[in-house]
Design a protein around this motif. Structure first.
Motif, PDB file in Angstrom:
ATOM      1  N   ASP A  30       0.824  -1.209   0.000  1.00 46.86           N
ATOM      2  CA  ASP A  30       0.000   0.000   0.000  1.00 46.86           C
ATOM      3  C   ASP A  30       0.859   1.261   0.000  1.00 46.86           C
ATOM      4  OD1 ASP A  30      -2.336  -1.429  -0.031  1.00 46.86           O
ATOM      5  OD2 ASP A  30      -2.772  -1.178   2.103  1.00 46.86           O
ATOM      6  N   ALA A  81       2.476   1.578  -3.423  1.00 45.05           N
ATOM      7  CA  ALA A  81       1.449   1.960  -4.407  1.00 45.05           C
ATOM      8  C   ALA A  81       1.062   3.424  -4.259  1.00 45.05           C
ATOM      9  CB  ALA A  81       0.220   1.067  -4.257  1.00 45.05           C
ATOM     10  N   ARG A  82       0.913   3.889  -3.015  1.00 43.47           N
ATOM     11  CA  ARG A  82       0.554   5.291  -2.775  1.00 43.47           C
ATOM     12  C   ARG A  82       1.648   6.217  -3.310  1.00 43.47           C
ATOM     13  NH1 ARG A  82      -1.151   4.783   2.354  1.00 43.47           N
ATOM     14  NH2 ARG A  82       0.940   5.026   3.149  1.00 43.47           N
ATOM     15  N   ASP A  83       2.906   5.853  -3.074  1.00 40.93           N
ATOM     16  CA  ASP A  83       4.004   6.677  -3.591  1.00 40.93           C
ATOM     17  C   ASP A  83       4.048   6.645  -5.118  1.00 40.93           C
ATOM     18  OD1 ASP A  83       4.913   7.569  -1.134  1.00 40.93           O
ATOM     19  OD2 ASP A  83       6.413   5.994  -0.927  1.00 40.93           O
ATOM     20  N   LEU A  84       3.862   5.470  -5.702  1.00 40.84           N
ATOM     21  CA  LEU A  84       3.925   5.357  -7.162  1.00 40.84           C
ATOM     22  C   LEU A  84       2.731   6.026  -7.841  1.00 40.84           C
ATOM     23  CD1 LEU A  84       5.353   1.762  -7.602  1.00 40.84           C
ATOM     24  CD2 LEU A  84       6.489   3.917  -8.166  1.00 40.84           C
ATOM     25  N   GLU A  85       1.574   6.051  -7.188  1.00 38.62           N
ATOM     26  CA  GLU A  85       0.404   6.723  -7.776  1.00 38.62           C
ATOM     27  C   GLU A  85       0.640   8.213  -7.951  1.00 38.62           C
ATOM     28  OE1 GLU A  85      -2.809   5.770  -5.172  1.00 38.62           O
ATOM     29  OE2 GLU A  85      -3.243   3.883  -6.187  1.00 38.62           O
ATOM     30  N   GLY A  86       1.434   8.798  -7.087  1.00 38.48           N
ATOM     31  CA  GLY A  86       1.715  10.227  -7.172  1.00 38.48           C
ATOM     32  C   GLY A  86       2.945  10.557  -7.993  1.00 38.48           C
ATOM     33  N   THR A  87       3.547   9.543  -8.609  1.00 41.81           N
ATOM     34  CA  THR A  87       4.773   9.744  -9.369  1.00 41.81           C
ATOM     35  C   THR A  87       4.513  10.519 -10.646  1.00 41.81           C
ATOM     36  OG1 THR A  87       5.658   7.673  -8.565  1.00 41.81           O
ATOM     37  CG2 THR A  87       6.671   8.549 -10.529  1.00 41.81           C
ATOM     38  N   TYR A  88       5.425  11.406 -10.953  1.00 44.99           N
ATOM     39  CA  TYR A  88       5.333  12.121 -12.221  1.00 44.99           C
ATOM     40  C   TYR A  88       6.740  12.485 -12.669  1.00 44.99           C
ATOM     41  CZ  TYR A  88       6.022  16.400  -9.556  1.00 44.99           C
ATOM     42  OH  TYR A  88       6.525  17.366  -8.741  1.00 44.99           O
ATOM     43  N   THR A 104       7.469  12.356  -6.407  1.00 41.81           N
ATOM     44  CA  THR A 104       6.068  12.059  -6.165  1.00 41.81           C
ATOM     45  C   THR A 104       5.371  13.272  -5.550  1.00 41.81           C
ATOM     46  OG1 THR A 104       4.524  10.497  -5.136  1.00 41.81           O
ATOM     47  CG2 THR A 104       6.505  11.044  -3.883  1.00 41.81           C
ATOM     48  N   THR A 136       2.777  12.911  -3.306  1.00 43.01           N
ATOM     49  CA  THR A 136       1.942  12.374  -2.239  1.00 43.01           C
ATOM     50  C   THR A 136       2.223  13.027  -0.903  1.00 43.01           C
ATOM     51  OG1 THR A 136       3.531  10.604  -1.866  1.00 43.01           O
ATOM     52  CG2 THR A 136       1.674  10.131  -3.323  1.00 43.01           C
TER      53      THR A 136
END
Length: 185
Positions: free
Chosen positions: A57, A60-67, A102, A104
């Protein structure tokens, strides 16, 4: 003359009761010990599952905010701090060292301007017990220039996120639909 028998238990009857009570108690104690051991194993298994879920989790939370900011061609990539880096240091299931930007991070104070951008790095290393430890490092601000180093120990500010893991790796899907174990922006 009439002989009266005293009512009571004989020695054989007492020994039989003691033997039967001992058997019943030993079966009950064995059952309780087995039940206690199974309960302990179940709790350990559940705890390991929760740790793994928490690790996934968080990642995933860190990777979801990746840009990643696309740089103009005339920009020197070595002077620009934006990157996404995934490296595989062993023949594992995927990249075991990651570093990326990221969004996040939540600002800690409402006073002043504070960015929600942070640099996050994950790394895996062998643990003393034979498993793997996963470490997470983060910095709440962008570096001044391109920094490709990944913190891999507590001395560099990394925190052990999980230990006793069998394997750790991240695979990345490229534009052509092929799974990659390394990536360099």
């Amino acid at each position: 003359m009439t002989v009266r028998r005293r009512r009571g238990f004989t020695l054989i009857e007492m020994l039989a009761v003691i033997v039967l009570t001992t058997l019943v108690l030993s079966v009950a104690i064995t059952f309780f010990i087995d039940l206690s051991r199974a309960s302990s194993e179940s709790v350990d298994h559940m705890r390991a599952g929760r740790r793994a879920t928490a690790l996934i989790d968080r990642l995933a939370r860190d990777l979801e905010g990746t840009y990643l900011v696309k740089k103009p061609k005339e920009t020197d990539p070595l002077e620009h701090p934006w990157l996404f880096l995934a490296e595989s240091s062993a023949a594992g299931p995927g990249a075991d060292r990651l570093k990326f930007m990221t969004r996040t991070a939540s600002p800690r104070t409402s006073e002043g301007h504070e960015s929600d951008v942070s640099v996050v790095a994950y790394s895996a290393r062998p643990a003393e017990d034979g498993g793997i430890e996963v470490l997470r490092w983060s910095e709440p601000q962008l570096p001044k220039g391109l920094d490709r180093s990944i913190a891999a120990d507590e001395g560099a500010g990394a925190l052990v996120l999980a230990s006793g893991i069998a394997s750790f790796g991240v695979r990345l899907l490229d534009e052509s639909g092929t799974w990659q174990t390394s990536w360099d922006s």
